[in-house]
Design a protein around this motif. Structure first.
Motif, short mmCIF file in Angstrom:
data_model
loop_
_atom_site.label_atom_id
_atom_site.label_comp_id
_atom_site.label_asym_id
_atom_site.label_seq_id
_atom_site.Cartn_x
_atom_site.Cartn_y
_atom_site.Cartn_z
N GLY A 24 0.83 -1.21 0.00
CA GLY A 24 0.00 0.00 0.00
C GLY A 24 0.86 1.25 0.00
O GLY A 24 1.88 1.33 0.69
N GLY A 28 0.98 6.57 5.02
CA GLY A 28 1.63 5.71 6.01
C GLY A 28 2.64 4.79 5.34
O GLY A 28 3.77 4.61 5.83
N GLU A 47 1.41 -1.37 -4.73
CA GLU A 47 0.14 -0.62 -4.68
C GLU A 47 -0.81 -1.17 -5.74
O GLU A 47 -0.44 -1.28 -6.90
N ARG A 48 -2.04 -1.48 -5.34
CA ARG A 48 -2.99 -2.07 -6.29
C ARG A 48 -3.53 -1.05 -7.29
O ARG A 48 -3.90 -1.42 -8.40
N GLY A 54 -2.87 6.49 -2.15
CA GLY A 54 -4.07 5.99 -1.47
C GLY A 54 -5.14 7.06 -1.46
O GLY A 54 -5.47 7.65 -2.51
N ARG A 55 -5.65 7.38 -0.29
CA ARG A 55 -6.71 8.40 -0.19
C ARG A 55 -6.21 9.76 -0.67
O ARG A 55 -7.00 10.65 -0.95
N GLY A 69 -8.25 13.48 -1.40
CA GLY A 69 -8.50 13.37 0.04
C GLY A 69 -7.91 14.52 0.82
O GLY A 69 -8.43 15.64 0.79
N PRO A 70 -6.79 14.26 1.54
CA PRO A 70 -6.29 15.28 2.48
C PRO A 70 -5.89 16.58 1.80
O PRO A 70 -5.25 16.58 0.74
N THR A 71 -6.29 17.68 2.45
CA THR A 71 -6.01 19.01 1.92
C THR A 71 -5.41 19.90 3.01
O THR A 71 -4.80 20.90 2.72
N ILE A 72 -5.66 19.50 4.26
CA ILE A 72 -5.21 20.29 5.41
C ILE A 72 -3.93 19.63 5.93
O ILE A 72 -3.98 18.51 6.45
N VAL A 260 -1.75 -7.33 -3.45
CA VAL A 260 -1.30 -8.42 -2.57
C VAL A 260 -2.53 -9.20 -2.12
O VAL A 260 -3.52 -8.61 -1.65
N ASN A 289 0.23 -1.48 4.88
CA ASN A 289 -0.44 -0.18 4.94
C ASN A 289 -1.88 -0.35 4.42
O ASN A 289 -2.61 0.61 4.24
N ALA A 478 -3.94 4.54 8.83
CA ALA A 478 -5.03 5.11 9.62
C ALA A 478 -5.66 4.12 10.60
O ALA A 478 -6.10 4.52 11.67
N GLY A 485 -5.51 10.61 9.66
CA GLY A 485 -5.03 11.98 9.47
C GLY A 485 -3.54 11.92 9.16
O GLY A 485 -2.85 10.96 9.53
N LEU A 486 -3.05 12.95 8.49
CA LEU A 486 -1.64 12.91 8.09
C LEU A 486 -0.70 12.80 9.29
O LEU A 486 0.19 11.95 9.28
C1 LIG Z 1 -11.73 12.86 1.58
C2 LIG Z 1 -10.71 12.84 2.67
C3 LIG Z 1 -10.21 14.03 3.17
C4 LIG Z 1 -9.23 14.02 4.14
N1 LIG Z 1 -8.72 15.21 4.58
C5 LIG Z 1 -7.67 15.20 5.42
C6 LIG Z 1 -6.98 16.41 5.70
O1 LIG Z 1 -7.31 17.45 5.16
N2 LIG Z 1 -5.90 16.34 6.53
C7 LIG Z 1 -5.48 15.18 7.10
O2 LIG Z 1 -4.49 15.19 7.86
N3 LIG Z 1 -6.12 14.01 6.83
C8 LIG Z 1 -7.17 14.01 5.99
N4 LIG Z 1 -7.78 12.83 5.66
C9 LIG Z 1 -7.30 11.59 6.29
C10 LIG Z 1 -6.04 11.09 5.61
O3 LIG Z 1 -6.11 11.35 4.24
C11 LIG Z 1 -5.88 9.59 5.80
O4 LIG Z 1 -6.00 9.24 7.16
C12 LIG Z 1 -4.53 9.09 5.28
O5 LIG Z 1 -4.21 9.66 4.03
C13 LIG Z 1 -4.59 7.59 5.17
O6 LIG Z 1 -3.31 7.10 4.88
P1 LIG Z 1 -2.98 5.56 5.05
O7 LIG Z 1 -1.51 5.46 5.25
O8 LIG Z 1 -3.85 4.94 6.07
O9 LIG Z 1 -3.26 4.92 3.63
P2 LIG Z 1 -4.45 4.96 2.59
O10 LIG Z 1 -4.55 6.32 2.02
O11 LIG Z 1 -5.66 4.33 3.13
O12 LIG Z 1 -3.82 4.05 1.45
C14 LIG Z 1 -3.72 2.65 1.56
C15 LIG Z 1 -3.29 2.14 0.22
O13 LIG Z 1 -3.13 0.73 0.28
C16 LIG Z 1 -3.57 0.17 -0.94
N5 LIG Z 1 -3.90 -1.24 -0.72
C17 LIG Z 1 -4.85 -1.71 0.11
N6 LIG Z 1 -4.86 -3.05 0.07
C18 LIG Z 1 -3.88 -3.42 -0.80
C19 LIG Z 1 -3.42 -4.67 -1.27
N7 LIG Z 1 -3.95 -5.82 -0.84
N8 LIG Z 1 -2.40 -4.69 -2.18
C20 LIG Z 1 -1.84 -3.52 -2.62
N9 LIG Z 1 -2.27 -2.31 -2.21
C21 LIG Z 1 -3.27 -2.26 -1.31
C22 LIG Z 1 -4.79 1.00 -1.29
O14 LIG Z 1 -5.08 0.93 -2.67
C23 LIG Z 1 -4.32 2.39 -0.88
O15 LIG Z 1 -3.70 3.06 -1.95
C24 LIG Z 1 -8.76 12.80 4.67
C25 LIG Z 1 -9.27 11.59 4.18
C26 LIG Z 1 -10.22 11.61 3.18
C27 LIG Z 1 -10.71 10.30 2.65
#
Ligand SMILES: Cc1cc2nc3c(=O)[nH]c(=O)nc-3n(C[C@H](O)[C@H](O)[C@H](O)COP(=O)(O)OP(=O)(O)OC[C@H]3O[C@@H](n4cnc5c(N)ncnc54)[C@H](O)[C@@H]3O)c2cc1C
Length: 507
Positions: A24, A28, A47-48, A54-55, A69-72, A260, A289, A478, A485-486
Motif C-alpha cells: 500500500g 503511512g 500498490e494495487r 491511497g486516499r 483526500g487530504p487538503t489540510i 497483494v 499499509n 489510519a 489523518g496525516l
Molecule cells: C476525503 C478525505 C479528506 C481528508 N482530509 C484530510 C486532511 O485534510 N488532513 C489530514 O491530515 N487528513 C485528511 N484525511 C485523512 C487522511 O487522508 C488519511 O488518514 C490518510 O491519508 C490515510 O493514509 P494511510 O496510510 O492509512 O493509507 P491509505 O490512504 O488508506 O492508502 C492505503 C493504500 O493501500 C492500498 N492497498 C490496500 N490493500 C492493498 C493490497 N492488498 N495490495 C496492494 N495495495 C493495497 C490502497 O489501494 C491504498 O492506496 C482525509 C481523508 C479523506 C478520505
C-alpha cells in the motif's frame, strides 16, 4: 532504454540490503518506505491502484486538478523529518504555504467564525459570539496544550505493544479526561452552543464523532495553533510525488497496479507476499499499509485472522461522500477551507454514526484550493470538492441509486449558501461514495478513515504497529496506532524506527 533496464536489473541483483515490502502506498506506507530505506533496507512498495497516495491520490479531469483526500496539512515537521532522512529538505520539492484563516466555519443562519492560529484574533472571534466565553476559550487552549504535549509529542510515537505500556499512561489519560468525549470536555470550558461546535468538530477530520471520540483529540486545537495549517502548492499530490522521489533516491521501488492477496508466514514470521498475478515476492519483513481490518480479514493466514466477533465489535469510522467539481468562473468570496454546518449537530452525527441513515440535512466541508493556487484549474475557473460525512456501508445505502440525487441535494445547499449560480457554472464533475472507498482502497465497510477513534480502539486497543503474533510483520496507516489523518499515519510510520531492527547494523 535497453541499457537502462539492464542496468536496473544488475543493480537489483547486487543490492544485498535486506528486503522490506510495503503493501500500500498511502502516506503511512510511503513514510514507512522512506524510514526503512534510511535504515538500510531495500524497499519495494506494492500498490494495487495505478497511482500512489491511497486516499491522497489525485483526480485530473478536463484541465482541473483535484486532490482526492487530504487538503489540510498539519504538523509539517513530520514531513520535514522524512526529507531529512533522505538527505534533502522538504522545501527542495514542495512549497507549503500557511493558511489564514485555517477555516471559515459557517453556521446554518449564515453567520460565520474565522478560525485561525492567532490567539488575539481568536479571542475577538469568540467575543463576537459570546464575550463570556473568552476566558473559557483561554482555559480550553491551555488544556489542549497539555493534551498535545502528552498525547501527540510523547505518546504519538510510542508503540503500545504491551498492556503494560497502556497501564503506564492510564493516570495521564484520566487526568486529561481521555475517558470522556471531546464535546464533553469542550462543554466544560465553553457555554455557547455554536462555539462548542467550533471547538469540538475536529475529530470529524479523522473519522470520529465528537460526542464519543476520546477527549485526547482535544490536542488537535493546539497542534494546529502551534505548527499551523498548511497547503501544498500544486496540491497534496506534490507531497505524494515528493515521497515517491525520496524512495527512488534511496534505491527503493514502487510497483503500481499490483495487489497483494496474502502475506506469507512461515514458522511464525512474515516471509513475503503473494500477488493476484500469481507472483510471490520474498522479503525479510513486511509492512502492511492496507486497511488494518482487511489485513486481519484477508491477508493473514487463517489462524492469525480476527474472529468474527472481533469484526462485529470493531467500530468503523463514517463513510464519505465527496463531489469534485470545476466551475467556469471563480467564486472569490469563498475561502480555501469552509465548513458549512447544517441545522443539527449531535443528532445529525447520531444519524451518521449510530442510526446509519442518510439524513435530509448535512454538514459539509468545502475545499477551494484555487483560492491559494489558481494553477489547479484553467484560467478564470475554480476547482472545488465538497465532502459530506455519511453512514459507512453498514448502513446499507444503495449508493449506485443515491449518488446522483444526493449530489444534487448538496449542490442545492451550496447554491443557497456560498455558491450562488453554481449549477450554471459547473463544467466538470466527479463523485465518490463509500462504495468507491471499499472498491478502490479495499476499505472495510467503505469507511473514510478506518477504525473509529474511540478510547476502546486507541493506543494499545488499536491494531499494533508491530504484529504481536507474527514476527517481521508491521502495520502502519489510519487503522493502526495512533490513527487517521496525516500526522497520525506519519507517526505510525515513525514508530517503526523503534520496533524494526536497523538493517545498517544487522546486514
Ligand atoms: C476525503 C478525505 C479528506 C481528508 N482530509 C484530510 C486532511 O485534510 N488532513 C489530514 O491530515 N487528513 C485528511 N484525511 C485523512 C487522511 O487522508 C488519511 O488518514 C490518510 O491519508 C490515510 O493514509 P494511510 O496510510 O492509512 O493509507 P491509505 O490512504 O488508506 O492508502 C492505503 C493504500 O493501500 C492500498 N492497498 C490496500 N490493500 C492493498 C493490497 N492488498 N495490495 C496492494 N495495495 C493495497 C490502497 O489501494 C491504498 O492506496 C482525509 C481523508 C479523506 C478520505
Amino acid at each position: 532504454m535497453l541499457t537502462l533496464a539492464v542496468d536496473q536489473k544488475i543493480a537489483q541483483k547486487i543490492d544485498r540490503r535486506p528486503h522490506a515490502l510495503v503493501v500500500g502506498s498511502g502516506f503511512g506506507g510511503l513514510a514507512a518506505a522512506v524510514r526503512l530505506g534510511a535504515r538500510g533496507y531495500r524497499v519495494t512498495v506494492l500498490e494495487r491502484l495505478t497511482q500512489p497516495g491511497g486516499r491522497a491520490r489525485v483526480h485530473r479531469q478536463d484541465g482541473f486538478t483535484f486532490d482526492a483526500g487530504p487538503t489540510i496539512v498539519t504538523a509539517p515537521q513530520l514531513f520535514e523529518e522524512l526529507w531529512q532522512l533522505a538527505g534533502r529538505r522538504l522545501s527542495d520539492d514542495v512549497m507549503l504555504v500557511p493558511m489564514d484563516p485555517f477555516y471559515r466555519i459557517r453556521f446554518a443562519d449564515g453567520t460565520s467564525f474565522a478560525y485561525s492560529g492567532d490567539v488575539d484574533r481568536m479571542r475577538a472571534e469568540v467575543a463576537r459570539f459570546a464575550p463570556d466565553d473568552v476566558a473559557g476559550y483561554d482555559r480550553f487552549m491551555a488544556h489542549s496544550r497539555a493534551v498535545c504535549r502528552i498525547g501527540f509529542e510523547q505518546l504519538g510515537h510510542v508503540p503500545f505493544g504491551s498492556v503494560g505500556s497502556m497501564l503506564k499512561i492510564a493516570p495521564d489519560l484520566l487526568r486529561l479526561s481521555g475517558h470522556r468525549s471531546v464535546h464533553d470536555v469542550v462543554a466544560r470550558f465553553i457555554r455557547d452552543e455554536r462555539l462548542r461546535t467550533v471547538f469540538s468538530f475536529h475529530p470529524l477530520l479523522i473519522g470520529g464523532n465528537p460526542f464519543r471520540a476520546s477527549a485526547i483529540y482535544c490536542l488537535i486545537a493546539d497542534l494546529e495553533r502551534r505548527w499551523g495549517v498548511h497547503f501544498a502548492m500544486g496540491g497534496t499530490g506534490q507531497l505524494v510525488d515528493g515521497l515517491v522521489r525520496l524512495i527512488r533516491s534511496q534505491g527503493g521501488r514502487l510497483r503500481l497496479g499490483v495487489e497483494v492477496t496474502r502475506i506469507r508466514v512461515e514458522a511464525g514470521a512474515a516471509t513475503g507476499v503473494d500477488l493476484t498475478s500469481g507472483e510471490t515476492i520474498a522479503a525479510d519483513l513486511v509492512v502492511s499499509n492496507a486497511d488494518s481490518a482487511v489485513t486481519h480479514a484477508r491477508l493473514l493466514p487463517e489462524a492469525q485472522r480476527w474472529s468474527s466477533g472481533r469484526f462485529q465489535r470493531a467500530r468503523s469510522s463514517m463513510g464519505l461522500f465527496v463531489w469534485y467539481f470545476g466551475t467556469s468562473r471563480r467564486f472569490p468570496k469563498v475561502d480555501h477551507h469552509t465548513i458549512l454546518l447544517g441545522p443539527r449537530y449531535r443528532d445529525l452525527l447520531a444519524d451518521i454514526f449510530d442510526r446509519k441513515v442518510l439524513a435530509e440535512d448535512a454538514s459539509l466541508y468545502l475545499h477551494r484550493p484555487t483560492a491559494t493556487d489558481p494553477s489547479l484549474a484553467p484560467p478564470g475557473c475554480d476547482a472545488f470538492y465538497v465532502l459530506a460525512p455519511v453512514p459507512n456501508l453498514a448502513g446499507g445505502q444503495d449508493w449506485h441509486a443515491l449518488a446522483e440525487p444526493y449530489r444534487r441535494r448538496i449542490a442545492a445547499m451550496l447554491e443557497e449558501s456560498v455558491l450562488p449560480g453554481l449549477s450554471e457554472a459547473i463544467v466538470t464533475s466527479k463523485v465518490t461514495t463509500p462504495l468507491d472507498f471499499q472498491d478502490d482502497f479495499l476499505s472495510y465497510r467503505g469507511s473514510g478513515f478506518g477504525l473509529e477513534p474511540v478510547l476502546t480502539q486507541s493506543a494499545w486497543f488499536r491494531p499494533h504497529n508491530r504484529s504481536s503474533s507474527i514476527r517481521n510483520l508491521y502495520l502502519v496507516g489510519a487503522g493502526t496506532h495512533p490513527g487517521a489523518g496525516l500526522p497520525g499515519v506519519l507517526s505510525s510510520a515513525r514508530i517503526l524506527d523503534s520496533v524494526v531492527p536497523d538493517a545498517r547494523v544487522t546486514a
